[in-house]
Design a protein around this motif. Structure first.
Motif, mmCIF file in Angstrom:
data_model
loop_
_atom_site.group_PDB
_atom_site.id
_atom_site.type_symbol
_atom_site.label_atom_id
_atom_site.label_comp_id
_atom_site.label_asym_id
_atom_site.label_seq_id
_atom_site.Cartn_x
_atom_site.Cartn_y
_atom_site.Cartn_z
ATOM 1 N N ASN A 1 0.966 -1.211 0.009
ATOM 2 C CA ASN A 1 -0.004 0.072 0.209
ATOM 3 C C ASN A 1 0.750 1.091 0.060
ATOM 4 O OD1 ASN A 1 -2.346 -1.396 0.001
ATOM 5 N ND2 ASN A 1 -2.451 -1.477 2.398
ATOM 6 N N GLN A 2 1.955 1.153 0.842
ATOM 7 C CA GLN A 2 3.122 2.209 0.960
ATOM 8 C C GLN A 2 3.594 2.574 -0.426
ATOM 9 O OE1 GLN A 2 5.682 1.489 3.936
ATOM 10 N NE2 GLN A 2 4.198 2.137 5.572
ATOM 11 N N GLU A 3 4.020 1.428 -1.105
ATOM 12 C CA GLU A 3 4.426 1.514 -2.489
ATOM 13 C C GLU A 3 3.549 1.913 -3.427
ATOM 14 O OE1 GLU A 3 7.621 1.241 -3.518
ATOM 15 O OE2 GLU A 3 8.201 0.741 -1.347
ATOM 16 N N ASP A 4 2.083 1.682 -3.598
ATOM 17 C CA ASP A 4 1.064 1.971 -4.123
ATOM 18 C C ASP A 4 0.928 3.607 -3.979
ATOM 19 O OD1 ASP A 4 0.957 -0.690 -5.279
ATOM 20 O OD2 ASP A 4 -0.788 -1.232 -3.920
ATOM 21 N N ASN A 5 0.684 3.849 -2.715
ATOM 22 C CA ASN A 5 0.544 5.213 -2.358
ATOM 23 C C ASN A 5 1.840 6.186 -2.955
ATOM 24 O OD1 ASN A 5 -1.905 4.498 -1.251
ATOM 25 N ND2 ASN A 5 -1.141 4.438 0.837
ATOM 26 N N LYS A 6 2.742 5.660 -2.655
ATOM 27 C CA LYS A 6 4.062 6.424 -3.091
ATOM 28 C C LYS A 6 4.119 6.401 -4.843
ATOM 29 C CE LYS A 6 9.087 6.313 -2.889
ATOM 30 N NZ LYS A 6 10.191 5.614 -2.391
ATOM 31 N N LYS A 7 3.484 5.471 -5.225
ATOM 32 C CA LYS A 7 3.498 5.500 -6.770
ATOM 33 C C LYS A 7 2.288 6.610 -7.122
ATOM 34 C CE LYS A 7 3.112 2.336 -10.706
ATOM 35 N NZ LYS A 7 2.815 0.772 -11.221
ATOM 36 N N GLU B 1 2.839 9.783 -9.306
ATOM 37 C CA GLU B 1 2.078 9.820 -10.422
ATOM 38 C C GLU B 1 1.297 11.289 -10.363
ATOM 39 O OE1 GLU B 1 -0.305 6.466 -10.779
ATOM 40 O OE2 GLU B 1 1.510 5.243 -11.717
ATOM 41 N N GLN B 2 0.732 11.387 -9.251
ATOM 42 C CA GLN B 2 -0.009 12.644 -9.158
ATOM 43 C C GLN B 2 0.937 13.823 -9.305
ATOM 44 O OE1 GLN B 2 -3.318 12.752 -8.728
ATOM 45 N NE2 GLN B 2 -3.187 14.674 -8.822
ATOM 46 N N LYS B 3 1.994 13.686 -8.872
ATOM 47 C CA LYS B 3 3.078 14.691 -8.785
ATOM 48 C C LYS B 3 3.261 14.921 -10.160
ATOM 49 C CE LYS B 3 5.313 14.481 -4.057
ATOM 50 N NZ LYS B 3 6.549 14.206 -3.291
ATOM 51 N N ASP B 4 3.618 14.030 -10.690
ATOM 52 C CA ASP B 4 4.024 14.093 -12.365
ATOM 53 C C ASP B 4 2.921 14.821 -13.003
ATOM 54 O OD1 ASP B 4 6.641 12.761 -11.589
ATOM 55 O OD2 ASP B 4 5.741 10.741 -12.335
ATOM 56 N N GLN B 5 1.654 14.139 -12.702
ATOM 57 C CA GLN B 5 0.436 14.851 -13.150
ATOM 58 C C GLN B 5 0.288 16.099 -13.268
ATOM 59 O OE1 GLN B 5 -1.502 13.134 -15.570
ATOM 60 N NE2 GLN B 5 -2.428 15.041 -15.922
ATOM 61 N N ASN B 6 0.390 16.589 -11.785
ATOM 62 C CA ASN B 6 0.395 17.807 -11.450
ATOM 63 C C ASN B 6 1.435 18.852 -12.220
ATOM 64 O OD1 ASN B 6 -1.666 17.531 -9.613
ATOM 65 N ND2 ASN B 6 -0.377 17.216 -7.825
#
Length: 287
Positions: A188-194, A198-203
């Motif tokens: 979950n941590q890895e998924d959240n991190k990912k 991804e959100q950061k990249d999208q932002n």
């Protein structure tokens, strides 16, 4: 036990000496065996007694002495097997005592219990042959209590082992669940991190697109402003030109009017001159 063995051995000697004076070989075997036994040379005693049995295979005194020698040599299993051959309460008691000692030397509780139970069976047979022997009864009750205590302890140990195994299995299950939970948590941590990345990249991409859009809008706005300015300028220029045209037209009209006025004025002036002249020359002469 050792003192009673001595009595049995020596009573056997006296019995054989009194009843079998014609058997020098048997007497010698018994005497030699007794001497070795007293010297604690139990293997030597066993050999001498066994030699005596070669010509006296049914002699229970020799069998009993061989059993007693094995007993003192702490070879309790062989002692029990020889005591069994002596069909008497004393012999069966000896077998029970030997098996009890064999049980004492066992390490595992279940092996002890098995030996003690064998001992009890011989004590029971001995009691049948001699109900008045208090030592046999005492040994029976004593070994019976040992068996009961061992079985109770063994049952408690089994229960404890089952409990320990259950707790061990539960601990394993808990560890397995904890490991799974940790793995899930890590996942979950890895998924959240990912997802965060991804959100950061999208932002970042959105910001880049917004910036590009803003830049484009700004450029478009500037172009529009420039175009509007140009249009306004053209419009102003056009308006100015129109105004100039209007002004020129009005100026031309004014000039025309002025010229007309001047002409009228000239005409009026001429007319006035003619009138004056006529007044001066009523007859119409121009001179």
């Amino acid at each position: 036990m050792k003192a009673s063995l001595k009595i049995v051995i020596f009573s056997g000697i006296f019995l054989l000496s009194a009843c079998m004076t014609d058997s020098e070989k048997l007497y010698q075997a018994m005497k030699s065996g007794n001497n070795a036994f007293e010297a604690k040379n139990y293997q030597g005693a066993i050999k001498e007694y066994s030699d005596g049995l070669e010509d006296n295979k049914e002699n229970t005194a020799l069998m009993y002495n061989i059993a007693s020698s094995y007993y003192m040599a702490k070879d309790y299993q062989k002692a029990a097997s020889w005591y069994q051959k002596v069909i008497s309460a004393k012999g069966l008691k000896g077998a029970g005592d030997s098996l009890k000692r064999a049980g004492d030397e066992e390490k595992k509780p279940e092996d002890k219990i098995n030996k003690y139970k064998e001992a009890l069976s011989y004590y029971q047979k001995a009691i049948v042959l001699d109900e008045n022997d208090k030592k046999i009864k005492f040994n029976y009750e004593w070994v019976k209590k040992l068996v009961e205590d061992l079985e109770k302890n063994n049952q408690n140990q089994q229960n404890q082992d089952q409990k320990d195994n259950k707790e061990k299995d539960q601990n394993k299950e808990n560890q397995k669940n904890d490991q799974k939970n940790n793995q899930d948590q890590n996942k979950n941590q890895e998924d959240n991190k990912k997802e965060n990345q991804e959100q950061k990249d999208q932002n970042k991409e959105n910001q880049k697109n917004d910036q590009q859009k803003n830049n484009q809008n700004q450029e478009n706005g500037e172009e529009k402003n420039q175009q509007e300015n140009q249009d306004e300028k053209k419009e102003e220029q056009g308006k100015q030109t129109q105004d100039e045209k209007e002004m020129d037209k009005k100026k031309a009209e004014a000039l025309q009017i002025l010229e007309s006025l001047k002409q009228n004025e000239k005409d009026d002036l001429k007319n006035n001159v003619k009138i004056i002249r006529k007044q001066k020359n009523p007859e119409g002469k121009d001179w």
